[in-house]
Design a protein around this motif. Structure first.
Motif, PDB file in Angstrom:
ATOM      1  N   UNK A 124      29.825  18.594 -80.536  1.00  0.00           N
ATOM      2  CA  UNK A 124      30.399  17.984 -79.337  1.00  0.00           C
ATOM      3  C   UNK A 124      30.770  19.046 -78.331  1.00  0.00           C
ATOM      4  N   UNK A 125      31.296  18.623 -77.194  1.00  0.00           N
ATOM      5  CA  UNK A 125      31.708  19.568 -76.159  1.00  0.00           C
ATOM      6  C   UNK A 125      32.966  20.322 -76.584  1.00  0.00           C
ATOM      7  N   UNK A 126      32.903  21.633 -76.490  1.00  0.00           N
ATOM      8  CA  UNK A 126      34.067  22.455 -76.808  1.00  0.00           C
ATOM      9  C   UNK A 126      35.019  22.450 -75.609  1.00  0.00           C
ATOM     10  N   UNK A 127      36.311  22.471 -75.887  1.00  0.00           N
ATOM     11  CA  UNK A 127      37.313  22.465 -74.823  1.00  0.00           C
ATOM     12  C   UNK A 127      37.732  23.898 -74.488  1.00  0.00           C
ATOM     13  N   UNK A 128      38.264  24.073 -73.274  1.00  0.00           N
ATOM     14  CA  UNK A 128      38.713  25.400 -72.857  1.00  0.00           C
ATOM     15  C   UNK A 128      39.797  25.938 -73.784  1.00  0.00           C
ATOM     16  N   UNK A 129      40.684  25.042 -74.246  1.00  0.00           N
ATOM     17  CA  UNK A 129      41.759  25.469 -75.145  1.00  0.00           C
ATOM     18  C   UNK A 129      41.187  26.018 -76.445  1.00  0.00           C
ATOM     19  N   UNK A 130      40.047  25.466 -76.893  1.00  0.00           N
ATOM     20  CA  UNK A 130      39.417  25.941 -78.125  1.00  0.00           C
ATOM     21  C   UNK A 130      38.718  27.281 -77.890  1.00  0.00           C
ATOM     22  N   UNK A 131      38.146  27.454 -76.697  1.00  0.00           N
ATOM     23  CA  UNK A 131      37.523  28.736 -76.356  1.00  0.00           C
ATOM     24  C   UNK A 131      38.580  29.834 -76.289  1.00  0.00           C
TER      25      UNK A 131
END
Length: 292
Positions: free
Chosen positions: A198-205
């Motif tokens: 799925x799409x990764x979120x900025x917080x996860x990056x």
């Protein structure tokens, strides 16, 4: 007149979403005992009102919308209290033990009720990363929280260190090619790789950035007028922090493998908690390697 009473009761209860105690109900709405009984029984039968108990043990009434009332029609008397508990638990859900502690219903009966609700499609069950044998129940339309699934860093309840390592190397190459890169740019880049379901979120990056930063592989770029002009010309966020490859890479401690820096349960981790450093297999593995 009966419709007027019904409307008055619904309007009153709708102003108290957490429920209205019976004594307060009588103070706020003047109804004869017969009219009150008749109207409330009718609304209870239609599912527009539910009963609950206050902390002081007093009977209370809770308003139900027409939409929720339709759902409650599918529930038996035994299922209603459990459904309400799961509704309140949201995306964290509840285990059968937690339901037992809150309701006092026996484990055998709870499992039977939960099985019936699952067959009706009203609830679903997940295994939690906090314990592979722990089953968590929640309403079917709710998506479980990261604390339950572990988010993108976990695959089938197992921590996916290979994925973390791969993303770190991809981000290093990306930053090296561009010279500097913001978190937003790295997020958009990772999404194009197609290696995540799925799409990764900025917080996860940010977890990836933290690892690279702690390992002294990258460093933040100081905000200068020149960089802000460059950011504006390239459509970047003017105040988005950018990172570049550290010119001298001399890692003192191998923090890349520290599970705490990207663990989704780090906020829940306590010395004596369910999630604790002393019982964390990943932390123990890292400690053992660091001693070598």
């Amino acid at each position: 007149m009966e419709d007027d009473y019904t409307s008055a009761v619904l309007e009153l209860l709708s102003k108290h979403p957490d429920g209205l105690a019976d004594s307060e109900f009588d103070k706020l709405l003047e109804l004869s005992r017969e009219d009150k009984k008749e109207v409330l029984n009718e609304l209870l039968a239609k599912g527009r009102v539910t009963l609950l108990e206050t902390r002081g043990g007093e009977l209370a009434y809770r308003y139900q919308s027409k939409e929720r009332a339709e759902k409650y029609k599918e529930l038996t008397a035994n299922e209603i209290p459990i459904y309400q508990l799961l509704e309140e638990s949201g995306d964290h859900g509840l285990s059968s033990k937690e339901i037992k502690d809150k309701t006092g219903i026996t484990t055998v009966k709870i499992n039977k009720i939960l099985g019936s609700m699952e067959n009706k499609g009203l609830i679903k069950v997940f295994k939690s990363i906090q314990g592979k044998k722990k089953k968590v129940y929640m309403l079917s339309e709710i998506e479980p929280s990261v604390e339950i699934t572990g988010g993108i860093w976990y695959t089938e309840l197992e921590f996916n260190k290979k994925l973390i390592d791969a993303l770190c190397e991809k981000c290093m190459s990306f930053i090296d090619r561009k010279g500097t890169a913001t978190r937003k740019e790295m997020t958009l880049y990772i999404r194009t790789l197609g290696i995540l379901p799925g799409d990764i979120k900025e917080e996860e990056v940010q977890s990836i950035i933290n690892i690279l930063h702690f390992d002294n592989r990258i460093e933040p770029v100081k905000a200068t007028l020149e960089r802000m002009d460059e950011a504006a010309s390239k459509g970047r966020e003017a105040f988005g922090k950018a990172y570049r490859v550290r010119k001298v890479y001399e890692p003192e401690v191998a923090l890349l493998s520290v599970p705490c820096s990207y663990c989704p349960l780090v906020k829940e981790c306590q010395p004596d908690g369910v999630v604790a450093p002393s019982t964390c297999a990943y932390f123990k593995e890292w400690l053992d390697k660091s001693k070598v």
